[in-house]
Motif scaffolding. Structure first.
Motif, PDB file in Angstrom:
ATOM      1  N   ARG A  66       0.799  -1.230   0.000  1.00  0.00           N
ATOM      2  CA  ARG A  66       0.000   0.000   0.000  1.00  0.00           C
ATOM      3  C   ARG A  66       0.828   1.276   0.000  1.00  0.00           C
ATOM      4  N   ASN A  67       1.964   1.298   0.665  1.00  0.00           N
ATOM      5  CA  ASN A  67       2.811   2.492   0.721  1.00  0.00           C
ATOM      6  C   ASN A  67       4.172   2.192   0.104  1.00  0.00           C
ATOM      7  N   PRO A  68       4.322   2.480  -1.171  1.00  0.00           N
ATOM      8  CA  PRO A  68       5.618   2.195  -1.779  1.00  0.00           C
ATOM      9  C   PRO A  68       6.732   3.018  -1.115  1.00  0.00           C
ATOM     10  N   CYS A  69       7.797   2.345  -0.784  1.00  0.00           N
ATOM     11  CA  CYS A  69       8.954   3.013  -0.194  1.00  0.00           C
ATOM     12  C   CYS A  69      10.001   3.232  -1.290  1.00  0.00           C
ATOM     13  N   ASP A  70      11.141   3.740  -0.909  1.00  0.00           N
ATOM     14  CA  ASP A  70      12.233   3.914  -1.867  1.00  0.00           C
ATOM     15  C   ASP A  70      12.730   2.528  -2.272  1.00  0.00           C
ATOM     16  N   ARG A  71      12.517   2.175  -3.502  1.00  0.00           N
ATOM     17  CA  ARG A  71      12.911   0.849  -3.980  1.00  0.00           C
ATOM     18  C   ARG A  71      14.022   0.940  -5.013  1.00  0.00           C
ATOM     19  N   SER A  72      14.802   2.009  -4.952  1.00  0.00           N
ATOM     20  CA  SER A  72      15.863   2.203  -5.929  1.00  0.00           C
ATOM     21  C   SER A  72      16.985   1.173  -5.774  1.00  0.00           C
ATOM     22  N   ARG A  73      17.089   0.538  -4.625  1.00  0.00           N
ATOM     23  CA  ARG A  73      18.147  -0.455  -4.398  1.00  0.00           C
ATOM     24  C   ARG A  73      17.622  -1.887  -4.517  1.00  0.00           C
ATOM     25  N   TYR A  74      16.404  -2.024  -5.005  1.00  0.00           N
ATOM     26  CA  TYR A  74      15.813  -3.351  -5.171  1.00  0.00           C
ATOM     27  C   TYR A  74      16.201  -3.925  -6.533  1.00  0.00           C
ATOM     28  N   THR A  75      16.365  -5.231  -6.557  1.00  0.00           N
ATOM     29  CA  THR A  75      16.501  -5.981  -7.801  1.00  0.00           C
ATOM     30  C   THR A  75      15.503  -7.125  -7.736  1.00  0.00           C
ATOM     31  N   ILE A  76      14.786  -7.305  -8.806  1.00  0.00           N
ATOM     32  CA  ILE A  76      13.838  -8.418  -8.879  1.00  0.00           C
ATOM     33  C   ILE A  76      14.307  -9.362  -9.975  1.00  0.00           C
ATOM     34  N   THR A  77      14.429 -10.633  -9.629  1.00  0.00           N
ATOM     35  CA  THR A  77      14.665 -11.649 -10.651  1.00  0.00           C
ATOM     36  C   THR A  77      13.394 -12.481 -10.731  1.00  0.00           C
ATOM     37  N   CYS A  78      12.988 -12.741 -11.950  1.00  0.00           N
ATOM     38  CA  CYS A  78      11.783 -13.539 -12.133  1.00  0.00           C
ATOM     39  C   CYS A  78      11.969 -14.432 -13.348  1.00  0.00           C
ATOM     40  N   GLU A 160      14.236 -23.149 -10.390  1.00  0.00           N
ATOM     41  CA  GLU A 160      15.574 -22.956 -10.953  1.00  0.00           C
ATOM     42  C   GLU A 160      16.153 -21.566 -10.681  1.00  0.00           C
ATOM     43  N   LEU A 161      15.297 -20.611 -10.322  1.00  0.00           N
ATOM     44  CA  LEU A 161      15.744 -19.219 -10.203  1.00  0.00           C
ATOM     45  C   LEU A 161      16.925 -19.023  -9.253  1.00  0.00           C
ATOM     46  N   CYS A 162      16.929 -19.719  -8.140  1.00  0.00           N
ATOM     47  CA  CYS A 162      17.979 -19.453  -7.137  1.00  0.00           C
ATOM     48  C   CYS A 162      19.240 -20.287  -7.344  1.00  0.00           C
ATOM     49  N   ARG A 163      19.222 -21.261  -8.247  1.00  0.00           N
ATOM     50  CA  ARG A 163      20.403 -22.123  -8.374  1.00  0.00           C
ATOM     51  C   ARG A 163      20.916 -22.306  -9.797  1.00  0.00           C
ATOM     52  N   ASP A 164      20.295 -21.653 -10.751  1.00  0.00           N
ATOM     53  CA  ASP A 164      20.711 -21.816 -12.142  1.00  0.00           C
ATOM     54  C   ASP A 164      22.037 -21.107 -12.383  1.00  0.00           C
ATOM     55  N   PRO A 165      22.946 -21.728 -13.146  1.00  0.00           N
ATOM     56  CA  PRO A 165      24.243 -21.106 -13.431  1.00  0.00           C
ATOM     57  C   PRO A 165      24.139 -19.742 -14.123  1.00  0.00           C
ATOM     58  N   GLU A 166      23.024 -19.455 -14.766  1.00  0.00           N
ATOM     59  CA  GLU A 166      22.845 -18.157 -15.416  1.00  0.00           C
ATOM     60  C   GLU A 166      22.498 -17.065 -14.394  1.00  0.00           C
ATOM     61  N   THR A 167      21.744 -17.413 -13.363  1.00  0.00           N
ATOM     62  CA  THR A 167      21.312 -16.392 -12.401  1.00  0.00           C
ATOM     63  C   THR A 167      22.364 -16.089 -11.350  1.00  0.00           C
ATOM     64  N   ILE A 168      23.171 -17.048 -10.993  1.00  0.00           N
ATOM     65  CA  ILE A 168      24.156 -16.841  -9.920  1.00  0.00           C
ATOM     66  C   ILE A 168      25.114 -15.694 -10.236  1.00  0.00           C
ATOM     67  N   PRO A 169      25.741 -15.640 -11.432  1.00  0.00           N
ATOM     68  CA  PRO A 169      26.610 -14.492 -11.729  1.00  0.00           C
ATOM     69  C   PRO A 169      25.845 -13.163 -11.741  1.00  0.00           C
TER      70      PRO A 169
END
Length: 179
Positions: A66-78, A160-169
């Motif tokens: 409901r109250n967006p905060c400063d999300r400039s330091r967020y990264t989303i992987t999906c 696979e998101l948290c352990r795939d060789p492409e996402t780790i780097p």
């Protein structure tokens, strides 16, 4: 200094509604090992709140968003497992299955009201956004958060998101970036 969300259903997942079935299956499995173990595991697992909290539009998610905060330091992987070609094939497969089932329903020896109900239900069958536009459990839209500009999409499923060789780097790069 950074916040990294990997496949997080920030706006819920329709799959959360099925959580009670998964928990019931686990209790039945645990009962084979004894009543006390089944009871202990059920208590440790909580009250099954995930079934409510992660459903789209839940009070919990509405409160968090409901109250967006400063999300400039967020990264989303999906994840987005299927591309356009595979989704078209999957969609055509669903259309074919719907056509075959429609013929079978019309040929059934059942009261008209049951056949009509089945046909109406069949019309509403769709490929969930979690599958068509996501990683099978979380859609890209649900993973998104207002104010987050660093969104990285991988052709992966949820597990696979948290352990795939492409996402780790990519995650290491984010962690090493000075925000």
């Amino acid at each position: 200094r950074r916040i990294i969300l990997q496949g997080t259903p920030n706006h819920g997942s329709d799959w959360a509604a099925l959580r009670p079935l998964v928990e019931m299956r686990q209790v039945m499995k645990d009962l084979r090992a004894g009543y006390s173990l089944a009871l202990e595991n059920a208590i440790l697992d909580g009250q099954g709140q995930i079934a409510h909290d992660l459903q789209p539009g839940s009070l919990f998610l509405n409160y968090l968003n409901r109250n967006p905060c400063d999300r400039s330091r967020y990264t989303i992987t999906c994840g987005q497992r299927f591309g356009h070609v595979r989704m078209r094939l999957l969609s055509e497969g669903l259309d074919l299955a719907r056509s075959v089932l429609t013929r079978e329903i019309h040929a059934m020896r059942a009261p008209e009201i049951l056949r009509e109900g089945a046909l109406q239900s069949l019309k509403h069958v769709r490929i969930p956004a979690e599958v068509s536009e996501g990683d099978f459990f979380v859609s890209r839209e649900s993973a998104a958060l207002e104010g987050v500009t660093d969104v990285r999409t991988f052709k992966l499923n949820h597990g696979e998101l948290c352990r795939d060789p492409e996402t780790i780097p990519a995650i290491i790069e984010v962690l090493q970036t000075d925000a």
